[in-house]
Each structure stands twice: as structure tokens, then as C-alpha cells.
Design an enzyme around this catalytic site. Structure first.
Site, short mmCIF file in Angstrom:
data_model
loop_
_atom_site.label_atom_id
_atom_site.label_comp_id
_atom_site.label_asym_id
_atom_site.label_seq_id
_atom_site.Cartn_x
_atom_site.Cartn_y
_atom_site.Cartn_z
N SER A 11 0.46 1.74 -6.10
CA SER A 11 0.64 2.78 -7.12
C SER A 11 1.92 3.58 -6.87
O SER A 11 2.39 3.69 -5.73
CB SER A 11 -0.54 3.75 -7.11
OG SER A 11 -1.72 3.08 -7.47
N1 SAM Z 1 -5.06 2.19 -4.44
C1 SAM Z 1 -4.11 1.11 -4.51
C2 SAM Z 1 -2.90 1.31 -3.65
O1 SAM Z 1 -2.74 2.37 -3.05
O2 SAM Z 1 -2.13 0.35 -3.53
C3 SAM Z 1 -3.69 0.85 -5.94
C4 SAM Z 1 -4.15 -0.44 -6.35
S1 SAM Z 1 -3.85 -1.12 -7.92
C5 SAM Z 1 -3.11 0.08 -8.93
C6 SAM Z 1 -5.55 -1.22 -8.53
C7 SAM Z 1 -6.45 -2.12 -7.72
O3 SAM Z 1 -7.77 -2.08 -8.29
C8 SAM Z 1 -6.04 -3.59 -7.70
O4 SAM Z 1 -5.87 -4.02 -6.39
C9 SAM Z 1 -7.21 -4.31 -8.40
O5 SAM Z 1 -7.45 -5.60 -7.90
C10 SAM Z 1 -8.35 -3.35 -8.10
N2 SAM Z 1 -9.51 -3.47 -8.99
C11 SAM Z 1 -9.56 -3.71 -10.32
N3 SAM Z 1 -10.83 -3.74 -10.75
C12 SAM Z 1 -11.62 -3.51 -9.67
C13 SAM Z 1 -13.03 -3.42 -9.46
N4 SAM Z 1 -13.91 -3.57 -10.45
N5 SAM Z 1 -13.47 -3.16 -8.21
C14 SAM Z 1 -12.61 -3.00 -7.19
N6 SAM Z 1 -11.26 -3.08 -7.31
C15 SAM Z 1 -10.77 -3.33 -8.54
#
Ligand code: SAM
Length: 216
Positions: free
Chosen positions: A65
Site C-alpha cells: 500500500s
Molecule cells: N497490508 C498490505 C501491505 O502492507 O502490503 C496491503 C496489501 S494489498 C493492498 C491487499 C491484500 O489483501 C492483497 O495481498 C490481497 O491478496 C489480500 N486480500 C484480498 N482479499 C482477501 C481476503 N478475502 N482475505 C485475506 N486477504 C485478502
């Protein structure tokens, strides 16, 4: 790989000043982010992107992010040392490091197995040891509920009821909700008579929250 040079510390200081200029005021959030090396989440070829205020691809169609987004969500969470927090979307683990640095007892869940595998090895090497889970976080993790705070780092089509159920009285759920382009950042508070109070903040653009209570 985990080496932190003066050059990186200088670049990080500039990034923190940028976050202040954009309105982030919580000193604990700013000091946590001033301490955590963000360049260690990047391949050597992309190091120059590490301290820019932007999201960056981390593989598997996902992103680390934007620092402003991490700071904004962390500020809204008002983390107190010892807070039991659930993060949905571990991704690179950078947001998780910020929450651990703020003193949270953190549970973090990632949908994609390769990202989960990578982060659960990498974060402990940096000295951060949240509890890692792999699966559909749109349903929360009922086995460890309730949580004082829940943060969702992917964009949801609506607020998953499971997450509201797993929130403690007085707890916050921070979640971006909208369509696949733009989402409004919401803070939902469960008040003493279990009523949900909704606050709406600015617009962001996240990758989609997948799963049963996310995008199908
Ligand atoms: N917090 C992260 C960071 O600091 O890098 C940001 C990650 S990215 C914007 C969003 C993440 O949410 C992705 O890795 C994606 O695979 C995950 N994601 C999407 N749907 C999800 C779900 N239902 N359960 C868990 N993770 C999920």
C-alpha cells in the site's frame, strides 16, 4: 538484505515529512513509520521506488500500500499498546509491521498462499511476530474473536457482517468500501448498546477484497 543505510534513513525522513504535509498528525504512527525500513520489501532493481509515496506491485497482482494510505488507516485505528487487532490482507507485511511497532497484538490473514508463505518467514526476520493465517479474511477469524480493532487493506463491495460481529464493544472496523475503482474509507464503531456508528472519510483506490463477503 535487511541493512538500513544512512541514505535510506534520510529518504525515510523525507517521506515522513511528506506524510505530515498531507495531514497525518499522529506522532506514534509517524515514528513507527520512520523506524520501519520500507526498501527491504522491494527487489534491488526497484529500490528507488521504496520511499516514494505510492503503492507498488509485490507480485501475484497485489501491491504494497501507499505510505499515506498506511498512515491514514493506522491513524484512524488509534492503536493502543496491547490492542488485539485483526488485519485482513497481509500482503507484503508492511502495514503489519507498523501495527506491531505500535504495540498491537496482531492477527493477520492473507488470501493468497504464496504471499502468506513469503511474509510469515520475512517479518520474523525483521523482528515482527504477528500471528499469520492464510484464508478468506472477509469472514474474519472467528476462532480468535473478538478483536478491539479490525483493519481491512483491500476494497470491499459492502461491509462484511462477520467483521462487525467479531468486533469488541467500543471497537473500530476500518474498511474501504465502494466499487472496483474507488472506495470510501469508513470507520465503524460498535458502541456500548452494540449499535454501529459510521464515519466516512476520503476516497482511496485498493485492490479488491475477495471471498465470501467480498468480491466473488
Ligand atoms: N497490508 C498490505 C501491505 O502492507 O502490503 C496491503 C496489501 S494489498 C493492498 C491487499 C491484500 O489483501 C492483497 O495481498 C490481497 O491478496 C489480500 N486480500 C484480498 N482479499 C482477501 C481476503 N478475502 N482475505 C485475506 N486477504 C485478502
Amino acid at each position: 538484505m535487511l541493512e538500513d543505510t544512512y541514505k535510506h534513513q534520510g529518504m525515510r525522513r523525507k517521506l515522513i515529512q511528506k506524510l505530515r504535509d498531507k495531514g497525518i498528525q499522529n506522532e506514534r504512527v509517524l515514528s513507527a513509520m520512520a523506524k520501519i525500513p520500507r526498501h527491504v520489501f522491494f527487489d534491488n532493481a526497484f529500490l528507488e521506488h521504496a520511499y516514494q509515496d505510492k503503492a507498488f506491485p509485490i507480485g501475484h497482482g497485489q501491491t504494497i500500500s501507499q505510505p499515506y494510505t498506511v498512515a491514514f488507516q493506522s491513524e484512524l485505528l488509534e492503536v493502543k499498546p496491547g490492542d488485539k487487532i485483526l488485519e485482513i490482507g497481509t500482503g507484503s507485511g508492511y502495514q503489519a509491521c507498523v501495527l506491531c511497532e505500535l504495540g498491537a497484538k496482531l492477527y493477520t490473514i492473507e488470501y493468497q498462499k504464496p504471499l502468506y508463505e513469503r511474509t510469515k518467514v520475512f517479518l520474523p526476520q525483521m523482528g515482527y511476530k504477528p500471528f499469520f493465517f492464510c484464508g478468506d479474511g472477509s469472514k474474519g477469524i472467528s476462532a480468535h474473536a473478538p478483536y478491539d480493532k479490525i483493519i481491512v487493506t483491500a476494497g470491499a463491495p459492502s461491509v462484511p457482517t462477520a467483521l462487525l460481529e467479531q468486533l469488541n464493544i467500543g471497537g473500530y472496523l476500518i474498511i474501504p468500501v465502494g466499487d472496483n475503482q474507488t472506495q470510501q474509507m469508513l470507520r465503524l464503531t460498535k458502541d456500548t448498546d452494540r449499535k454501529i456508528v459510521k464515519e466516512v472519510f476520503s476516497n482511496f483506490s485498493f485492490v479488491p477484497l475477495k471471498g465470501e463477503q467480498g468480491w466473488q
